[in-house]
Design a protein around this motif. Structure first.
Motif, PDB file in Angstrom:
ATOM      1  N   HIS A  58       0.852  -1.189   0.000  1.00 57.08           N
ATOM      2  CA  HIS A  58       0.000   0.000   0.000  1.00 57.08           C
ATOM      3  C   HIS A  58       0.887   1.238   0.000  1.00 57.08           C
ATOM      4  N   SER A  59       0.417   2.299  -0.622  1.00 60.05           N
ATOM      5  CA  SER A  59       1.245   3.505  -0.757  1.00 60.05           C
ATOM      6  C   SER A  59       1.693   4.048   0.593  1.00 60.05           C
ATOM      7  N   GLU A  60       0.873   3.857   1.636  1.00 64.65           N
ATOM      8  CA  GLU A  60       1.269   4.324   2.964  1.00 64.65           C
ATOM      9  C   GLU A  60       2.442   3.510   3.497  1.00 64.65           C
ATOM     10  N   ARG A  61       2.499   2.232   3.147  1.00 59.20           N
ATOM     11  CA  ARG A  61       3.651   1.412   3.519  1.00 59.20           C
ATOM     12  C   ARG A  61       4.881   1.824   2.712  1.00 59.20           C
ATOM     13  N   ARG A  62       4.673   2.077   1.428  1.00 61.49           N
ATOM     14  CA  ARG A  62       5.794   2.457   0.564  1.00 61.49           C
ATOM     15  C   ARG A  62       6.351   3.825   0.968  1.00 61.49           C
ATOM     16  N   GLN A  63       5.462   4.769   1.282  1.00 63.06           N
ATOM     17  CA  GLN A  63       5.908   6.131   1.562  1.00 63.06           C
ATOM     18  C   GLN A  63       6.351   6.330   3.007  1.00 63.06           C
ATOM     19  N   ILE A  64       5.507   5.957   3.960  1.00 58.39           N
ATOM     20  CA  ILE A  64       5.809   6.223   5.366  1.00 58.39           C
ATOM     21  C   ILE A  64       6.891   5.288   5.892  1.00 58.39           C
ATOM     22  N   PHE A  65       6.854   4.016   5.458  1.00 57.35           N
ATOM     23  CA  PHE A  65       7.788   3.027   5.975  1.00 57.35           C
ATOM     24  C   PHE A  65       8.869   2.645   4.963  1.00 57.35           C
ATOM     25  N   ALA A  66       8.886   3.377   3.852  1.00 55.90           N
ATOM     26  CA  ALA A  66       9.953   3.246   2.844  1.00 55.90           C
ATOM     27  C   ALA A  66      10.106   1.830   2.307  1.00 55.90           C
ATOM     28  N   GLU A  67       8.993   1.116   2.119  1.00 67.09           N
ATOM     29  CA  GLU A  67       9.063  -0.222   1.542  1.00 67.09           C
ATOM     30  C   GLU A  67       9.431  -0.134   0.063  1.00 67.09           C
ATOM     31  N   SER A  68      10.410  -0.900  -0.328  1.00 66.32           N
ATOM     32  CA  SER A  68      10.891  -0.891  -1.705  1.00 66.32           C
ATOM     33  C   SER A  68      10.128  -1.911  -2.547  1.00 66.32           C
ATOM     34  N   ASP A  69      10.289  -1.827  -3.846  1.00 69.74           N
ATOM     35  CA  ASP A  69       9.689  -2.829  -4.744  1.00 69.74           C
ATOM     36  C   ASP A  69      10.202  -4.222  -4.405  1.00 69.74           C
ATOM     37  N   ALA A  70      11.476  -4.321  -4.051  1.00 70.34           N
ATOM     38  CA  ALA A  70      12.057  -5.623  -3.716  1.00 70.34           C
ATOM     39  C   ALA A  70      11.420  -6.184  -2.442  1.00 70.34           C
ATOM     40  N   GLN A  71      11.176  -5.326  -1.458  1.00 72.43           N
ATOM     41  CA  GLN A  71      10.541  -5.786  -0.219  1.00 72.43           C
ATOM     42  C   GLN A  71       9.094  -6.202  -0.475  1.00 72.43           C
ATOM     43  N   VAL A  72       8.407  -5.451  -1.324  1.00 75.49           N
ATOM     44  CA  VAL A  72       7.041  -5.812  -1.689  1.00 75.49           C
ATOM     45  C   VAL A  72       7.025  -7.195  -2.330  1.00 75.49           C
ATOM     46  N   ALA A  73       7.972  -7.449  -3.229  1.00 77.02           N
ATOM     47  CA  ALA A  73       8.052  -8.759  -3.882  1.00 77.02           C
ATOM     48  C   ALA A  73       8.335  -9.873  -2.872  1.00 77.02           C
ATOM     49  N   GLN A  74       9.203  -9.590  -1.886  1.00 82.33           N
ATOM     50  CA  GLN A  74       9.477 -10.572  -0.840  1.00 82.33           C
ATOM     51  C   GLN A  74       8.197 -10.929  -0.090  1.00 82.33           C
ATOM     52  N   LYS A  75       7.401  -9.915   0.210  1.00 85.49           N
ATOM     53  CA  LYS A  75       6.156 -10.137   0.957  1.00 85.49           C
ATOM     54  C   LYS A  75       5.140 -10.906   0.111  1.00 85.49           C
ATOM     55  N   VAL A  76       5.075 -10.587  -1.168  1.00 91.41           N
ATOM     56  CA  VAL A  76       4.168 -11.320  -2.054  1.00 91.41           C
ATOM     57  C   VAL A  76       4.561 -12.793  -2.086  1.00 91.41           C
ATOM     58  N   LYS A  77       5.848 -13.064  -2.165  1.00 95.50           N
ATOM     59  CA  LYS A  77       6.319 -14.448  -2.225  1.00 95.50           C
ATOM     60  C   LYS A  77       5.915 -15.218  -0.976  1.00 95.50           C
ATOM     61  N   VAL A  78       6.125 -14.635   0.216  1.00 90.92           N
ATOM     62  CA  VAL A  78       5.800 -15.342   1.451  1.00 90.92           C
ATOM     63  C   VAL A  78       4.288 -15.449   1.632  1.00 90.92           C
ATOM     64  N   ALA A  79       3.540 -14.464   1.143  1.00 91.82           N
ATOM     65  CA  ALA A  79       2.078 -14.558   1.206  1.00 91.82           C
ATOM     66  C   ALA A  79       1.591 -15.759   0.402  1.00 91.82           C
ATOM     67  N   LEU A  80       2.129 -15.924  -0.787  1.00 93.78           N
ATOM     68  CA  LEU A  80       1.743 -17.049  -1.637  1.00 93.78           C
ATOM     69  C   LEU A  80       2.121 -18.387  -0.999  1.00 93.78           C
ATOM     70  N   LEU A  81       3.312 -18.430  -0.410  1.00 89.35           N
ATOM     71  CA  LEU A  81       3.748 -19.655   0.266  1.00 89.35           C
ATOM     72  C   LEU A  81       2.880 -19.966   1.483  1.00 89.35           C
ATOM     73  N   SER A  82       2.277 -18.930   2.059  1.00 93.49           N
ATOM     74  CA  SER A  82       1.419 -19.093   3.236  1.00 93.49           C
ATOM     75  C   SER A  82      -0.011 -19.433   2.859  1.00 93.49           C
ATOM     76  N   GLY A  83      -0.297 -19.472   1.559  1.00 93.80           N
ATOM     77  CA  GLY A  83      -1.650 -19.784   1.127  1.00 93.80           C
ATOM     78  C   GLY A  83      -2.585 -18.592   1.123  1.00 93.80           C
ATOM     79  N   LEU A  84      -2.027 -17.394   1.151  1.00 94.37           N
ATOM     80  CA  LEU A  84      -2.817 -16.164   1.106  1.00 94.37           C
ATOM     81  C   LEU A  84      -2.806 -15.592  -0.308  1.00 94.37           C
ATOM     82  N   THR A  85      -3.864 -14.894  -0.653  1.00 98.91           N
ATOM     83  CA  THR A  85      -3.890 -14.175  -1.923  1.00 98.91           C
ATOM     84  C   THR A  85      -3.471 -12.730  -1.674  1.00 98.91           C
ATOM     85  N   PRO A  86      -2.330 -12.304  -2.210  1.00102.26           N
ATOM     86  CA  PRO A  86      -1.900 -10.923  -1.995  1.00102.26           C
ATOM     87  C   PRO A  86      -2.659  -9.943  -2.885  1.00102.26           C
TER      88      PRO A  86
END
Length: 257
Positions: free
Chosen positions: A95-123
């Motif tokens: 979310h843009s608030e995560r990207r802007q306020i907490f400085a999440e990078s595209d690479a970190q977003v991709a890391q989170k998407v990967k673990v979400a999928l491995l956890s059986g969640l739909t990102p």
């Protein structure tokens, strides 16, 4: 025809009584199951209250964020398994608030998407440009960069998408401004084109949501666009009447009406 979805992001708002009230109000609206699919994203502290109210219904819920490790010494973070334990099927990522306020990078977003999928969640992966980037004509370049970071995680072995993408122009979030239906459609079509480069079948089936000051009075026009499959709603999701009006607009769009 792709399904249609309305997702409500409560952000950092609400206590237990609010969660019960909002969830019950949605359930009492008695929308036809799965048309649209309604998902709410409460704060972590309210997931239990929501799950208890909605557990026997078609209403779905998800987490607002997750960490990219399964467990460990990460004080204040939450894992995909923890979200699944609360009955979550979805999780917001990037979310843009995560990207802007907490400085999440595209690479970190991709890391989170990967673990979400491995956890059986739909990102539900959020992308969007700032007002300055739009003014500079950089909208497509920004969206291209953000989307390309997660597209390698698409499940190309099946034609069933394993993620959802939400376009949220940052200049329209919480400002009362909204992209026009035509502006939003143009970006959604661009995103679908990026996905088509990986798989035309996935592109046809991938849900694309619009977020950015979605209201009851603009939802129908937005949801009527060819490539907009519903909305990710912020502030209006905390207003029962407004949120249900948005859901009704999606319900009509889902029926082809």
């Amino acid at each position: 025809m792709r399904p249609i979805m309305v997702a409500g992001n409560w952000k950092m708002n609400g206590l237990s009584a609010d969660a019960v009230h909002l969830t019950q109000a949605i359930l009492h609206a008695e929308m036809e199951p799965m048309r649209p699919e309604v998902v709410i994203f409460p704060p972590f502290t309210l997931l239990h209250a929501v799950s208890q109210e909605a557990k026997s219904s078609a209403l779905r819920w998800g987490g607002q964020n997750l960490f990219w490790e399964a467990s460990g010494a990460y004080t204040g973070e939450i894992s995909g398994a923890m979200l699944r334990d609360m009955g979550c099927r979805y999780v917001l990522i990037g979310h843009s608030e995560r990207r802007q306020i907490f400085a999440e990078s595209d690479a970190q977003v991709a890391q989170k998407v990967k673990v979400a999928l491995l956890s059986g969640l739909t990102p539900v992966v959020c992308v969007g440009e700032t007002e300055a980037e739009r003014a500079q004509g950089a909208t497509e370049a920004v969206i291209h960069r953000q989307v390309e970071a997660v597209l390698p995680l698409l499940n190309l072995e099946t034609s069933q998408p394993n993620m959802i993408i939400a376009y949220e122009p940052i200049w329209a979030i919480g400002t009362g401004l909204s992209a026009s239906p035509e502006q939003a459609q143009a970006v959604h079509a661009f995103i679908r084109g990026l996905v088509a480069a990986y798989s035309t079948q996935l592109a046809k089936r991938l849900l694309l949501l619009y977020g950015g000051s979605v209201k009851g009075n603009n939802a129908a026009a937005l949801f009527g666009q060819t490539d907009i499959d519903g909305g990710l709603v912020g502030g209006a999701s905390l207003q029962v009447g407004e949120f249900i009006q948005i859901c009704r607009a999606a319900e009509l769009a889902g029926r082809g009406g």
